[in-house]
Scaffold this motif. Structure first.
Motif, PDB file in Angstrom:
ATOM      1  N   SER A 131       8.119   3.828  -3.508  1.00  0.00           N
ATOM      2  CA  SER A 131       6.886   3.610  -4.260  1.00  0.00           C
ATOM      3  C   SER A 131       6.619   2.126  -4.464  1.00  0.00           C
ATOM      4  O   SER A 131       5.464   1.687  -4.478  1.00  0.00           O
ATOM      5  N   PHE A 132       7.692   1.353  -4.638  1.00  0.00           N
ATOM      6  CA  PHE A 132       7.545  -0.096  -4.815  1.00  0.00           C
ATOM      7  C   PHE A 132       6.812  -0.714  -3.631  1.00  0.00           C
ATOM      8  O   PHE A 132       5.835  -1.468  -3.808  1.00  0.00           O
ATOM      9  N   PHE A 133       7.263  -0.402  -2.432  1.00  0.00           N
ATOM     10  CA  PHE A 133       6.636  -0.987  -1.243  1.00  0.00           C
ATOM     11  C   PHE A 133       5.205  -0.467  -1.073  1.00  0.00           C
ATOM     12  O   PHE A 133       4.291  -1.237  -0.745  1.00  0.00           O
ATOM     13  N   GLU A 134       4.997   0.817  -1.304  1.00  0.00           N
ATOM     14  CA  GLU A 134       3.666   1.402  -1.084  1.00  0.00           C
ATOM     15  C   GLU A 134       2.658   0.947  -2.141  1.00  0.00           C
ATOM     16  O   GLU A 134       1.462   0.831  -1.849  1.00  0.00           O
ATOM     17  N   LEU A 135       3.127   0.657  -3.333  1.00  0.00           N
ATOM     18  CA  LEU A 135       2.233   0.264  -4.418  1.00  0.00           C
ATOM     19  C   LEU A 135       1.800  -1.187  -4.334  1.00  0.00           C
ATOM     20  O   LEU A 135       0.640  -1.525  -4.606  1.00  0.00           O
ATOM     21  N   LEU A 136       2.733  -2.072  -3.938  1.00  0.00           N
ATOM     22  CA  LEU A 136       2.483  -3.511  -4.039  1.00  0.00           C
ATOM     23  C   LEU A 136       2.195  -4.201  -2.709  1.00  0.00           C
ATOM     24  O   LEU A 136       1.825  -5.373  -2.699  1.00  0.00           O
ATOM     25  N   PHE A 137       2.358  -3.499  -1.585  1.00  0.00           N
ATOM     26  CA  PHE A 137       2.203  -4.126  -0.268  1.00  0.00           C
ATOM     27  C   PHE A 137       1.192  -3.368   0.581  1.00  0.00           C
ATOM     28  O   PHE A 137       0.872  -2.209   0.318  1.00  0.00           O
ATOM     29  N   ARG A 138       0.724  -4.050   1.626  1.00  0.00           N
ATOM     30  CA  ARG A 138      -0.044  -3.415   2.686  1.00  0.00           C
ATOM     31  C   ARG A 138       0.531  -3.872   4.027  1.00  0.00           C
ATOM     32  O   ARG A 138       0.876  -5.047   4.191  1.00  0.00           O
ATOM     33  N   PRO A 139       0.650  -2.967   4.983  1.00  0.00           N
ATOM     34  CA  PRO A 139       1.149  -3.340   6.317  1.00  0.00           C
ATOM     35  C   PRO A 139       0.105  -4.158   7.071  1.00  0.00           C
ATOM     36  O   PRO A 139      -1.067  -3.772   7.125  1.00  0.00           O
ATOM     37  N   VAL A 140       0.528  -5.264   7.640  1.00  0.00           N
ATOM     38  CA  VAL A 140      -0.377  -6.138   8.387  1.00  0.00           C
ATOM     39  C   VAL A 140       0.187  -6.348   9.795  1.00  0.00           C
ATOM     40  O   VAL A 140       1.302  -6.840   9.960  1.00  0.00           O
ATOM     41  N   ILE A 167      -0.636  -7.094  -1.632  1.00  0.00           N
ATOM     42  CA  ILE A 167      -1.967  -6.543  -1.358  1.00  0.00           C
ATOM     43  C   ILE A 167      -3.049  -7.623  -1.260  1.00  0.00           C
ATOM     44  O   ILE A 167      -3.819  -7.664  -0.294  1.00  0.00           O
ATOM     45  N   GLN A 168      -3.127  -8.500  -2.250  1.00  0.00           N
ATOM     46  CA  GLN A 168      -4.180  -9.513  -2.228  1.00  0.00           C
ATOM     47  C   GLN A 168      -4.063 -10.425  -1.020  1.00  0.00           C
ATOM     48  O   GLN A 168      -5.068 -10.804  -0.409  1.00  0.00           O
ATOM     49  N   ARG A 169      -2.828 -10.769  -0.670  1.00  0.00           N
ATOM     50  CA  ARG A 169      -2.609 -11.642   0.485  1.00  0.00           C
ATOM     51  C   ARG A 169      -2.995 -10.920   1.774  1.00  0.00           C
ATOM     52  O   ARG A 169      -3.603 -11.518   2.681  1.00  0.00           O
ATOM     53  N   ALA A 170      -2.655  -9.653   1.860  1.00  0.00           N
ATOM     54  CA  ALA A 170      -2.982  -8.881   3.060  1.00  0.00           C
ATOM     55  C   ALA A 170      -4.483  -8.789   3.268  1.00  0.00           C
ATOM     56  O   ALA A 170      -5.004  -9.030   4.366  1.00  0.00           O
ATOM     57  N   PHE A 171      -5.231  -8.465   2.211  1.00  0.00           N
ATOM     58  CA  PHE A 171      -6.683  -8.340   2.343  1.00  0.00           C
ATOM     59  C   PHE A 171      -7.348  -9.686   2.590  1.00  0.00           C
ATOM     60  O   PHE A 171      -8.393  -9.766   3.254  1.00  0.00           O
ATOM     61  N   ALA A 172      -6.767 -10.765   2.073  1.00  0.00           N
ATOM     62  CA  ALA A 172      -7.323 -12.096   2.315  1.00  0.00           C
ATOM     63  C   ALA A 172      -7.227 -12.481   3.785  1.00  0.00           C
ATOM     64  O   ALA A 172      -8.040 -13.256   4.295  1.00  0.00           O
ATOM     65  N   MET A 173      -6.217 -11.940   4.474  1.00  0.00           N
ATOM     66  CA  MET A 173      -6.023 -12.273   5.888  1.00  0.00           C
ATOM     67  C   MET A 173      -6.857 -11.393   6.817  1.00  0.00           C
ATOM     68  O   MET A 173      -7.019 -11.711   8.000  1.00  0.00           O
ATOM     69  N   VAL A 189       5.457  -9.741  -7.231  1.00  0.00           N
ATOM     70  CA  VAL A 189       6.139  -8.538  -6.742  1.00  0.00           C
ATOM     71  C   VAL A 189       7.645  -8.634  -6.983  1.00  0.00           C
ATOM     72  O   VAL A 189       8.303  -7.616  -7.250  1.00  0.00           O
ATOM     73  N   CYS A 190       8.198  -9.838  -6.926  1.00  0.00           N
ATOM     74  CA  CYS A 190       9.624 -10.006  -7.159  1.00  0.00           C
ATOM     75  C   CYS A 190       9.981  -9.748  -8.615  1.00  0.00           C
ATOM     76  O   CYS A 190      11.054  -9.215  -8.921  1.00  0.00           O
ATOM     77  N   ALA A 191       9.087 -10.112  -9.516  1.00  0.00           N
ATOM     78  CA  ALA A 191       9.323  -9.833 -10.929  1.00  0.00           C
ATOM     79  C   ALA A 191       9.369  -8.331 -11.165  1.00  0.00           C
ATOM     80  O   ALA A 191      10.215  -7.822 -11.916  1.00  0.00           O
TER      81      ALA A 191
END
Length: 345
Positions: free
Chosen positions: A76-85, A333-339, A64-66
């Protein structure tokens, strides 16, 4: 804190959040669940995020930093690459504030400037628990060793500088000296405000930094003893290479940003992560912050300290903040769903 530790701390979160910690609850939300999300200044949060994103070493964060370097639309950056946990540990949310104090001092001692800011003694780094505040200030363990960085004119302001962990010293002639946290003596921090409440001097809602300072100055002998109630003692290092228009260095060794940086408990929130805060109270705040700092009193999944800036005005505002609410971590996203708990998606 070394940048690579952010990834290590985050990796440890998954093992910590387990059935053994039955009070911990994790829920993946949507951005529609965040009160006021659409109205925030996402560009301001994005710039603060990029300030420390480059220091995050976990593969998910590197990706995401790249992408952040390509100047995407911030929202859009935050909404596309992240999920609120939402991470909760059974304790109510609490927001407080901190700031960078300004003191008056000099490079050499004078009749006015008599109270030294000390650098970290080498031997204190190698022991879990060194001399107490009383032993340091009433003894001679630091005298004649050249550890003084500067001298200031007010021991009470120096005490509160140690609580904040960093600050600026205004020098004669207009110069400024910036100091940051270098380490401590290993003793547990004890609140002198809580001690005044315990004694019945004030009710809990009456206590603030200004109230404590005024009480200590009105009662010099008793005030000195009150300061000794906190055995913790903080040492400093000079960080004047940080530009005057930038904030002090946080736990990621980067400048923090007023009203966009928070201090968190890295056992629950990875350093560098965006965090949406919904602070209630008299002046509600809905804002995307970045977890760029830590603090000895900041413990828990729903605990955060908001950085207000530099100087007395920031200090007064920070000192008034003690509100409930909710904080939600934005994770890749992947980290959020893994948790997420099994069956919750």
């Amino acid at each position: 804190m070394k940048p690579a530790l952010a990834a290590v701390l985050f990796a440890g979160m998954l093992s910590m959040i387990s059935p053994a910690n039955a009070e911990t609850r994790i829920e993946v939300l949507s951005f529609d669940d965040l009160d006021g999300w659409a109205r925030d200044d996402h560009a301001a949060a994005f710039e603060t995020f990029r300030n420390t994103c480059q220091d995050m070493d976990d593969p998910d964060w590197r990706a995401v930093c790249a992408y952040a370097t390509s100047d995407p639309d911030p929202k859009s950056f935050f909404e596309l690459l992240f999920r609120p946990v939402l991470i909760e540990d059974g304790e109510p949310a609490l927001f407080t504030g901190y700031f960078e104090p300004e003191l008056n001092g000099a490079r050499q001692p004078t009749g006015r400037y008599r109270y030294p800011l000390y650098a970290m003694p080498p031997e204190a780094k190698d022991t879990a628990r060194w001399y107490s505040r009383r032993q340091i200030l009433e003894g001679q363990v630091l005298e004649g060793r050249g550890l003084e960085i500067a001298w200031v004119d007010d021991p009470v302001e120096l005490f509160f500088l140690q609580i904040q962990g960093s600050g600026r010293v205004n020098l004669p002639g207009g110069g400024k000296l910036r100091v940051g946290y270098a380490g401590a003596n290993g003793h547990t921090y004890r609140s002198i405000g809580a001690e005044l409440v315990r004694r019945g001097t004030y009710a809990a809602h009456q206590v603030s930094a200004d109230v404590i300072k005024n009480w200590v100055r009105r009662n010099p002998a008793a005030g000195r003893e009150l300061l000794f109630h906190n055995p913790s003692y903080v040492f400093f290092r000079e960080v004047s290479e940080v530009p005057a228009d930038k904030g002090p260095l946080g736990a990621m060794n980067r400048s923090v940003t007023p009203m966009r940086t928070i201090a968190v408990d890295p056992s629950f929130v990875p350093l560098g992560a965006p965090v949406w805060i919904e602070k209630d109270g008299k002046k509600p705040l809905r804002r995307l912050m970045i977890a760029q700092d830590t603090g000895s009193a900041i413990k828990g999944a729903q605990r955060a300290d908001v950085f207000f800036g530099t100087g007395d005005r920031a200090g007064r505002a920070a000192g008034k903040l003690k509100d409930p609410g909710r904080m939600v971590v934005l994770l890749p996203i992947q980290r959020a769903f893994a948790m997420a708990p099994e069956g919750a998606l």
